[in-house]
Scaffold this active site. Structure first.
Site, PDB file in Angstrom:
ATOM      1  N   ARG A   5     -18.520  47.496 -20.992  1.00  0.00           N
ATOM      2  CA  ARG A   5     -19.232  48.196 -19.330  1.00  0.00           C
ATOM      3  C   ARG A   5     -18.229  48.253 -18.139  1.00  0.00           C
ATOM      4  NH1 ARG A   5     -24.188  45.756 -16.029  1.00  0.00           N
ATOM      5  NH2 ARG A   5     -23.282  43.647 -15.712  1.00  0.00           N
TER       6      ARG A   5
ATOM      7  N   ASP B 209     -24.677  37.881 -10.963  1.00  0.00           N
ATOM      8  CA  ASP B 209     -23.436  38.723 -11.326  1.00  0.00           C
ATOM      9  C   ASP B 209     -23.270  39.508  -9.854  1.00  0.00           C
ATOM     10  OD1 ASP B 209     -25.245  40.863 -10.918  1.00  0.00           O
ATOM     11  OD2 ASP B 209     -24.216  40.934 -13.617  1.00  0.00           O
TER      12      ASP B 209
END
Length: 532
Positions: A169, A453
């Site tokens: 990602r 996150d």
């Protein structure tokens, strides 16, 4: 001074880190320059388009499916390309940053079918992390990542057939990489991360029977997916490998993308392998886009918003229906719980919630789901095994029973929960702790038993902004004001000040992005200016 040559490579502006030259080769810097010159102007136009769309949402207070792309949605015949063998079975995916060697080995060895190797929300983009994330993946594919700690603990990769398939990602379109410039401008982080990974690993991955696979974050429209598709075509042609070698799974984690799922798959159809349903970023996007929409769009405490909320059910069921109609994988959300052996009773209660969540996803038709910890891999796998059996996925379940209207996707006012003081305090606590860790280069952070996150910090600070702006009254009768947020933040700062860390800087940034009149689109933009 003469203008730079159209063929001049990207320029590095950073103190060198160990083994940097292995990543930033002459070929790599030339490739980044070519990507930048060809695609950054379009990136800039699409970011401006985001701002214009947000202004339109503020004016109308609504969103709808696009009339001009109705033909794509109504055409029953088109499909995405068949999944490659390495992405056929995705029943459990583990997520985590690639910038730590131990995490890299553990993720690959976890027993999950896929590892989302993250350069985005779970990684703070220090120059060291950017370079060493790339190095760790290069080393893993070359099987030279095994190591032993000073304490004597060995970390070694299992046989190739037992390793998770990597889906990398990169950063979102809005973030720049200031340490790399072309013609005096920073290279978009998305192009830097993608370009370095693709150039160094594409051919080796093909030799291993896999390919360069990507998760695309923060996508807001099918035009942004079209840009990615053009990047993929250019990159494959550059290396002389077949088109369609790259495969991309798009995170539907913005409210605008939820209205363009079919169009996003259509734009990427030669390279598409699925869509993913997130949670915190999706809620963050709702707040960001409808933040001045009044009481109708005020979200309650984030932990009170489950995936069973009506508007979240509409979103996830539409995603499954869309994916299966077009032959793509539908991947579910994150189980962020971190198992602990210190409190067996609390541990089992949390695991029961994970099982219920994964059972729901499997029953709804999802083909796989995410976990944040290796111990959750067998838990999630059992839930999907019970539904899938020996089948790699359940794309045969077309979910034609699902009918979702434009209004249902933004029916936030169907929630019965309301904001509470404890919810406000938790938002401050979590955001403060996450920002402090991010500013010292740690992007995946264990907070109160969950792996968090940047998305967690985004929804937390956005809710604070929204509650202040809307003058929300809490369950105890107190009105949420800037003064109340500052009071709670001051209390939390005092509680952690004795612990090592840059708490004052994190506190000040939190108040800035939670209380400034001009809402920051992403907290990582001002945070990046403070990152070493």
């Amino acid at each position: 001074m003469s203008a730079p040559s159209p063929s001049s490579p990207a320029v590095v502006h950073a103190r060198p880190v160990e083994r940097q030259a292995e990543v930033l080769t002459e070929e790599a810097l030339a490739f980044l320059a070519a990507l930048h010159r060809r695609f950054t102007p379009r990136r800039d136009e699409l970011l401006a388009r985001r701002a214009a769309r947000r202004a339109e949402i503020a004016r109308t207070g609504t969103l709808d499916f696009l009339p001009r792309t109705a033909a794509v949605r109504e055409d029953p015949d088109w499909r995405v390309a068949p999944a490659p063998a390495a992405l056929e079975d995705r029943r459990v995916e583990i997520t985590g940053p690639a910038d730590d060697r131990k995490m890299t080995v553990n993720a690959l060895n976890s027993g999950a079918r896929v590892w989302l190797a993250d350069f985005e929300d779970a990684s703070a983009p220090t120059w060291h992390n950017v370079v060493h994330g790339q190095l760790n993946l290069i080393d893993a594919y070359a099987r030279r990542i095994d190591f032993t700690t000073p304490e004597g603990k060995a970390y070694a990769l299992r046989p190739a057939g037992e390793l998770a398939t990597v889906v990398m990602r990169p950063r979102g379109w809005h973030l720049d990489e200031r340490h790399l410039t072309v013609d005096g401008r920073p290279v978009p982080g998305a192009l830097a991360d993608f370009g370095l990974y693709f150039l160094h690993n594409a051919r080796r991955l093909l030799e291993l029977g896999k390919g360069p696979y990507f998760y695309l974050p923060k996508t807001e429209s099918h035009l942004e997916a079209r840009l990615w598709n053009d990047v993929f075509v250019f990159a494959q042609d550059h290396l002389g490998i077949p088109r369609g070698t790259i495969r991309a799974t798009v995170l539907i984690e913005t409210i605008t993308a939820a209205y363009e799922m079919e169009e996003i798959l259509y734009e990427l159809r030669e390279h598409a392998s699925g869509l993913n349903a997130g949670r915190w970023d999706y809620l963050f996007s709702i707040v960001k886009n409808f933040r001045d929409g009044g009481e109708k769009f005020v979200l309650p405490d984030r932990n009170a918003i489950t995936m069973t909320a009506p508007f979240m059910r509409a979103y996830t069921e539409l995603l499954v229906r869309t994916c299966h109609r077009r032959g793509a994988h539908a991947i579910g959300g994150m189980a962020a719980f971190i198992p602990s052996h210190k409190d067996p009773e609390a541990n089992e209660a949390a695991l029961a919630k994970v099982r219920a969540d994964k059972d729901r996803e499997a029953a709804d038709g999802f083909d796989g789901s995410w976990v944040a910890h290796p111990d959750l891999v067998p838990v999630a796998r059992a839930c999907f095994d019970a539904v899938l059996g020996d089948r790699p996925h359940q794309k045969h379940r077309l979910r034609e029973d699902v009918r979702v209207t434009a209004d249902q996707l933004v029916a936030v006012d169907t929630l019965e929960a309301r904001p509470t003081y404890e919810g406000l305090r938790n938002a401050v606590q979590v955001a403060l702790r996450y920002i402090e860790a991010w500013l010292r280069g740690v992007g995946a952070v264990a907070i109160f038993g969950l792996m968090e996150d940047a998305a967690t910090a985004e929804i937390s600070r956005s809710q604070l902004w929204q509650w202040v702006d809307a003058g929300v009254v809490l369950e105890d009768g107190r009105q949420v004001t800037a003064a109340l947020v500052r009071e709670v933040a001051g209390q939390e700062l005092a509680a952690v000040r004795a612990e090592p860390g840059g708490w004052q800087e994190a506190h000040d940034l939190l108040l800035r992005v939670a209380l400034d009149e001009d809402y920051a689109d992403f907290l990582t933009l001002p945070a990046y200016e403070l990152l070493d």
